[in-house]
Design an enzyme around this catalytic site. Structure first.
Site, PDB file in Angstrom:
ATOM      1  N   GLY A   6       0.854  -1.189   0.000  1.00 32.20           N
ATOM      2  CA  GLY A   6       0.000   0.000   0.000  1.00 32.20           C
ATOM      3  C   GLY A   6       0.885   1.232   0.000  1.00 32.20           C
ATOM      4  O   GLY A   6       1.816   1.333   0.806  1.00 32.20           O
ATOM      5  N   LYS A 204     -13.172  -1.623  14.546  1.00 32.31           N
ATOM      6  CA  LYS A 204     -12.276  -1.267  15.644  1.00 32.31           C
ATOM      7  C   LYS A 204     -12.732  -1.892  16.960  1.00 32.31           C
ATOM      8  O   LYS A 204     -11.911  -2.384  17.750  1.00 32.31           O
ATOM      9  CB  LYS A 204     -12.197   0.256  15.769  1.00 32.31           C
ATOM     10  CG  LYS A 204     -11.496   0.924  14.592  1.00 32.31           C
ATOM     11  CD  LYS A 204     -11.640   2.432  14.634  1.00 32.31           C
ATOM     12  CE  LYS A 204     -10.941   3.083  13.442  1.00 32.31           C
ATOM     13  NZ  LYS A 204     -11.197   4.529  13.361  1.00 32.31           N
TER      14      LYS A 204
END
Length: 303
Positions: A6, A204
């Site tokens: 990435g 999360k």
């Protein structure tokens, strides 16, 4: 040596700061257009060429084109800053499996693979502090709690939606205008539904709970979309010991979470002996990159 998977804003900031503050080198960089690698690692001059390359063009900027398998022969740690894919975690999750099978470690800011497959990777050398409240060490706190039993969690884990709600109730901006403003500022995910639909916060919360020893999957977190309910509305990730949820909640002004405004994050963790409250930055390119570097140094056993 690092394989950087990435190369968007966070990935480029990570690369710059890694070369500026450590002696660790990047051996390979992959983006949407393919990968480039250099045996022995890229020099600072070569890294500069990579940083100047357009998105999707790093394989043409320095070194030579390479596959993941070739890069894993040179790299010791995979650092994943690729976009999340919450349908199946690919391609990142396959890179993790290859890296771990080759005896490599993984450092990640990508929430999707762990939110979907945490139990598969439990106990493996995956360092993921940057996935939850990256600018504030919430996961370090969570790891330090056992054997205390956690009985309740309330948290603001998505700065984008907190910004929108703060603009509405505190600054009087219409909700639709606040969403458009967040888009213009680049605060929202490229797919805004990940924020506005609670997927990001749910991922999360899933990672946080699994870190605490609660085996839960992303699909088990109930989600309600962002909605302004009046002052003071907060988009909360909650766990009551049994049920996990992400939903808008109206709080009294004196509630500590009601005072967390704009892009800040916060978490209230209640244990059998204590109530712990932490707040701070949850994201940002530099904040996330620095946490990734901290985990990289741990993965390399130099910190």
């Amino acid at each position: 040596m690092i394989l950087l998977f990435g190369f968007g804003g966070v990935g480029r900031t990570y690369a710059e700061l890694l070369y500026e503050r450590t002696n660790v080198k990047i051996a390979a960089v992959f983006d949407s257009g393919g990968g480039a690698m250099k045996k022995g690692g890229f020099t600072p001059a070569e890294l500069k060429k990579l940083l100047e390359a357009p998105r999707g063009k790093v394989s043409q900027a320095a070194g030579r084109p390479a596959s993941i398998e070739e890069a894993l022969e040179e790299a010791e740690v995979v650092v994943d800053v690729s976009p999340p894919n919450y349908s199946d975690g690919r391609p990142a999750v396959e890179v993790y499996r290859r890296a771990l099978a080759a005896g490599r470690a993984v450092v990640t800011a990508n929430k999707a693979p762990l939110a979907l497959y945490f139990q598969e990777f439990r106990g493996r050398p995956i360092y993921y502090k940057a996935t939850v409240m990256a600018g504030t060490p919430l996961l370090d706190l969570a790891r330090g709690l056992p054997p205390q039993r956690v009985t309740k969690i309330r948290a603001i884990l998505n700065g984008s939606t907190n910004y929108i709600l703060t603009r509405v109730y505190k600054d009087g901006v219409p909700e639709g205008d606040a969403v458009e403003e967040a888009k213009r500022l680049g605060i929202l995910e490229p797919d805004p539904s990940l924020d506005l639909g609670g997927v990001d916060a749910a991922a999360k919360l899933t990672i946080l709970l699994n870190t605490l020893g609660v085996a839960i999957q992303l699909s088990a977190v109930e989600r309600k979309p962002l909605e302004f309910l009046g002052p003071v509305t907060k988009y909360l990730a909650t766990w009551d010991g049994a049920k996990a949820a992400v939903q808008p909640v109206r709080l009294p002004p004196e509630d500590p979470l009601a005072k967390i405004d704009y892009t800040l994050n916060a978490a209230e963790v209640v244990t059998e002996v204590n109530t712990i409250f932490v707040s701070g930055k949850g994201a940002g390119r530099k904040e996330t990159a620095l946490v990734l570097i901290n985990d990289t140094l741990k993965a390399l056993k130099v910190l």
